[in-house]
Design a protein around this motif. Structure first.
Motif, PDB file in Angstrom:
ATOM      1  N   GLY A  80     -13.012   6.351  -6.269  1.00 11.79           N
ATOM      2  CA  GLY A  80     -11.649   6.301  -5.752  1.00 11.79           C
ATOM      3  C   GLY A  80     -10.613   6.930  -6.657  1.00 11.79           C
ATOM      4  N   LEU A  81     -11.036   7.566  -7.736  1.00 11.93           N
ATOM      5  CA  LEU A  81     -10.099   8.184  -8.668  1.00 11.93           C
ATOM      6  C   LEU A  81     -10.013   9.685  -8.431  1.00 11.93           C
ATOM      7  N   TYR A  82      -8.827  10.229  -8.699  1.00 10.38           N
ATOM      8  CA  TYR A  82      -8.594  11.660  -8.567  1.00 10.38           C
ATOM      9  C   TYR A  82      -8.467  12.280  -9.956  1.00 10.38           C
ATOM     10  N   SER A  83      -8.664  13.584 -10.019  1.00 10.05           N
ATOM     11  CA  SER A  83      -8.468  14.328 -11.262  1.00 10.05           C
ATOM     12  C   SER A  83      -7.450  15.427 -11.035  1.00 10.05           C
ATOM     13  N   PHE A 126      -0.143   8.487  -2.962  1.00  8.72           N
ATOM     14  CA  PHE A 126      -0.946   9.669  -2.696  1.00  8.72           C
ATOM     15  C   PHE A 126      -2.264   9.393  -1.963  1.00  8.72           C
ATOM     16  N   PRO A 127      -3.098   8.428  -2.367  1.00  8.48           N
ATOM     17  CA  PRO A 127      -4.401   8.284  -1.692  1.00  8.48           C
ATOM     18  C   PRO A 127      -4.298   8.097  -0.187  1.00  8.48           C
ATOM     19  N   ASP A 128      -3.321   7.312   0.274  1.00  7.82           N
ATOM     20  CA  ASP A 128      -3.205   7.068   1.706  1.00  7.82           C
ATOM     21  C   ASP A 128      -2.635   8.262   2.466  1.00  7.82           C
ATOM     22  N   ASN A 129      -2.131   9.254   1.739  1.00  2.63           N
ATOM     23  CA  ASN A 129      -1.483  10.385   2.408  1.00  2.63           C
ATOM     24  C   ASN A 129      -2.006  11.730   1.918  1.00  2.63           C
ATOM     25  N   SER A 130      -3.148  11.718   1.255  1.00  2.72           N
ATOM     26  CA  SER A 130      -3.669  12.953   0.674  1.00  2.72           C
ATOM     27  C   SER A 130      -4.140  13.945   1.727  1.00  2.72           C
ATOM     28  N   GLY A 131      -4.368  13.478   2.942  1.00  3.97           N
ATOM     29  CA  GLY A 131      -4.875  14.346   3.985  1.00  3.97           C
ATOM     30  C   GLY A 131      -3.838  14.850   4.956  1.00  3.97           C
ATOM     31  N   LEU A 132      -2.555  14.751   4.626  1.00  6.09           N
ATOM     32  CA  LEU A 132      -1.517  15.236   5.536  1.00  6.09           C
ATOM     33  C   LEU A 132      -1.779  16.700   5.908  1.00  6.09           C
ATOM     34  N   SER A 133      -1.794  16.983   7.194  1.00  7.56           N
ATOM     35  CA  SER A 133      -2.189  18.317   7.646  1.00  7.56           C
ATOM     36  C   SER A 133      -1.100  19.365   7.477  1.00  7.56           C
ATOM     37  N   THR A 187       0.814  -1.206   0.000  1.00  5.42           N
ATOM     38  CA  THR A 187       0.000   0.000   0.000  1.00  5.42           C
ATOM     39  C   THR A 187       0.848   1.257   0.000  1.00  5.42           C
ATOM     40  N   ALA A 188       1.799   1.377   0.936  1.00 10.95           N
ATOM     41  CA  ALA A 188       2.657   2.563   0.993  1.00 10.95           C
ATOM     42  C   ALA A 188       3.946   2.257   0.269  1.00 10.95           C
ATOM     43  N   CYS A 189       3.921   2.437  -1.051  1.00 11.02           N
ATOM     44  CA  CYS A 189       5.080   2.050  -1.832  1.00 11.02           C
ATOM     45  C   CYS A 189       5.751   3.268  -2.418  1.00 11.02           C
ATOM     46  N   GLY A 190       6.770   3.025  -3.271  1.00 12.29           N
ATOM     47  CA  GLY A 190       7.703   4.095  -3.588  1.00 12.29           C
ATOM     48  C   GLY A 190       7.437   4.833  -4.868  1.00 12.29           C
ATOM     49  N   SER A 191       8.428   5.611  -5.231  1.00 10.47           N
ATOM     50  CA  SER A 191       8.310   6.576  -6.308  1.00 10.47           C
ATOM     51  C   SER A 191       8.520   5.968  -7.672  1.00 10.47           C
ATOM     52  N   GLY A 192       7.850   6.572  -8.648  1.00 11.94           N
ATOM     53  CA  GLY A 192       8.125   6.264 -10.037  1.00 11.94           C
ATOM     54  C   GLY A 192       9.019   7.296 -10.671  1.00 11.94           C
ATOM     55  N   ASN A 193       9.724   8.083  -9.873  1.00 15.54           N
ATOM     56  CA  ASN A 193      10.524   9.165 -10.420  1.00 15.54           C
ATOM     57  C   ASN A 193      11.650   8.669 -11.301  1.00 15.54           C
TER      58      ASN A 193
END
Length: 615
Positions: free
Chosen positions: A60-63, A323-330, A23-29
């Motif tokens: 569950g999709l973002y734009s 991003f989905p699991d961390n989109s709400g970081l305050s 779930t919390a995986c890494g970058s595609g950079n």
């Protein structure tokens, strides 16, 4: 751009692969184609959560349309301070820290802090007169006269001169030059080819008119000249002028002690790991508001923790799969925009002739049969990949001009549709018959396809395995090798040497500001990694920068033809268009990620002396 809809049936193999993803995986950079502070919530700014992003839809999709490319300022700027920047990567940056020589995107993320081009561009990617130099164009459109501003100086105090700018052309045109820049943008300069061939001692089309004024005359006036077809990066002649050109790229002056004229100076480097920058008080736009910047490589597996703690203020690009699991970081605001990039599958169709600097196609290459390439495109469901791996922030790509260039992206071209049954028929009709579990070549010999892809995240290998399984489902025996970023690009040919063991590869390209695709698919482009060449491709490449292409509608027509040609000939096929999403700590002020925003790095400021931690 619109958000993709769900409901498309997924291949069983994709579902199996997805079950392996963390779930919390890494970058595609690292697909091609940027020290810490103690985190604390120090004042009212810490308690004010920035707008992070619009919520995902019910599916569950973002734009990307729901993101802003510009940071919302919170609080008042403090004096000075140090910004902490994360270059998200599972591998060290190469460290070729000069625009004339670098090739990898990570190095460009280091370069942006201490060096820059002499010209800037607007939101439409057209060069302006707002940069460190201005320009005038002759009536015939072939001669450009550039004037460098009087207050533009190298970090050692020496003025940036017209001689420095001309020297960059001379180095790139030198036959001993070992970088990737020499190509059609340079051969269009009058006298460049004679200079490169050694039959002229100077480049006749380049004239130094005065200390600060340079004149460049081109063979042809092209629409690309105003949108990226001009080399805008000088090379400090007082430093490099006495060096053997073949040795410049490996010199300490490039690797350990690089120089520029940008807003920050390099103070120290830990090779491949970190760079400490200090403010350039003499910067031509005005001294930076920050005291400095600390850049460090951050592993994709730890980037979220570093952001939450406030140890890093921003990153070059955030791993979309996290991003989905961390989109709400305050403690951060997510900025976003359509990336000037696409991911693709490439097929090796020839070799690079380093002596003549041209592509040499091999009609006997393993992947030379276009039916084989088409079937491999038909076999993969990139709509599903974008939804399941990237939550709508990457989406099915159809052509090789991405929607970051909406004027020229042909959104009416559907590319090649996902249809595994049609893929099987394509192979059967072309003579690739089943023999047991896998297909053979039309001549009956075994067919094994060697596929390499880049590491970079926990998603990287499952995604590559999905492609392998999709190709297996149509009877193709494809072996996979995962390779780190720098090695990957060496093997596909960035150094001019093509690894014969590579048949197919998954890469990504940043397309830059100029829509002209010659730098990636021209017959004289070292970045033409598939080593593809055809007469029709050459014709359309030339037409795209011809006099008739100054008519925008005509240029659209030409590039629509080119996009369709690539759909038919398939030297590569695009897989995903991309959004870039960047989390920025709430203490950061005056920052934007979009070109032509008019916000520059010397304006960056902070509202707190330490990174704000998530609550």
């Amino acid at each position: 751009m619109r958000k993709r809809k769900t409901g498309k049936t997924m291949l069983v193999s994709l579902l199996l692969v997805l079950s392996l993803a963390v779930t919390a995986c890494g970058s595609g950079n690292n697909e091609a184609a940027e020290p810490s502070a103690t985190a604390a919530a120090t004042d009212a700014a810490a308690a004010t959560a920035a707008p992070t992003t619009a919520p995902a839809a019910e599916d569950g999709l973002y734009s990307i349309e729901d993101f802003s490319p510009q940071k919302t300022n919170q609080g008042e700027a403090i004096e000075g301070g140090t910004l902490n920047y994360g270059l998200v990567s599972d591998t060290p940056f190469e460290g070729t820290l000069n625009y004339t020589f670098y090739s990898g995107n990570p190095d460009s993320k280091v370069l942006q802090w201490f060096d820059e081009g002499l010209l800037t561009w607007d939101k439409d990617y057209v060069f302006t007169n707002d940069g460190a130099a201005t320009y005038e164009v002759s009536e015939d459109g072939r001669t450009f006269t550039f004037t460098i501003r009087d207050n533009v100086n190298w970090h050692d105090g020496k003025p940036v001169t017209a001689e420095d700018w001309a020297f960059a052309y001379e180095v790139i045109g030198n036959p001993a030059y070992d970088g990737p820049r020499y190509g059609s943008d340079f051969t269009n300069v009058e006298g460049m080819e004679a200079y490169h061939a050694g039959t002229a001692k100077t480049i006749s089309g380049i004239k130094v008119l005065s200390e600060k004024q340079l004149q460049v005359t081109y063979i042809k006036s092209t629409p690309s000249l105003l949108t990226g077809g001009i080399w805008i990066y000088p090379l400090a002649k007082h430093i490099f002028g006495g060096m053997d050109v073949a040795k410049i790229s490996a010199s300490p002056e490039v690797r350990q002690n690089p120089i520029g004229f940008g807003p920050f100076k390099v103070q120290s480097i830990v090779p491949g790991e970190s760079v400490v920058f200090v403010k350039n008080e003499d910067y031509w736009r005005g001294a930076p508001k920050l005291d400095g910047v600390v850049l460090k490589v951050v592993a994709p597996t730890t980037v979220v923790q570093e952001l939450k703690a406030g140890n890093i203020d921003m990153v070059d690009s955030f791993p979309i799969d996290q991003f989905p699991d961390n989109s709400g970081l305050s403690n951060v605001e997510y900025l976003g925009m359509v990336d000037q990039a696409y991911t693709y599958i490439g097929f090796k169709l020839g070799k690079w002739d380093a002596t003549n600097a041209v592509v040499v196609p091999d009609p006997k290459a393993k992947m030379a049969n276009v039916a084989l390439r088409k079937a491999m495109w038909q076999a993969v469901d990139n709509n599903a990949v974008g939804q399941k791996f990237y939550h709508g922030l990457r989406w099915n790509a159809t052509t090789l001009i991405p929607p970051s260039h909406p004027e020229f992206h042909d959104d009416s071209n559907p590319g090649v549709a996902y249809d595994p049954e049609a893929a099987k028929k394509t192979l059967e009709d072309a003579g690739f018959k089943m023999n047991g579990e896998f297909r053979t070549n039309p001549d009956g010999t075994p067919l094994t396809i060697n596929f390499i892809s880049m590491t970079g995240s926990d998603v990287a290998e499952p995604l590559a395995q999905y492609y392998v399984q999709s190709w297996k489902a149509i009877g193709l025996n494809v072996t996979l090798e995962m390779v780190e970023f720098n090695t990957f690009y060496d093997r596909v040919g960035s150094n001019g040497e093509d690894d014969p063991s590579v048949d197919v590869y998954q890469g990504a390209w940043s397309v830059g500001i100029d829509v002209n695709p010659q730098g990636l698919y021209g017959h004289d482009a070292i970045y033409n990694f598939p080593r593809y060449q055809s007469d029709e491709n050459d014709r359309l490449m030339e037409a795209g920068i011809s006099a008739e292409a100054f008519d925008v509608e005509k240029r659209k027509e030409i590039y629509n033809e080119w996009q369709q040609l690539m759909v038919e000939e398939i030297p590569v096929f695009p897989t995903l268009y991309r959004a870039i999403v960047v989390p920025v700590n709430n203490r950061v002020l005056n920052y934007a990620i979009n070109d032509g925003s008019g916000i520059y790095l010397n304006e960056l400021a902070l509202s707190a002396d330490k990174g704000i931690a998530a609550q």
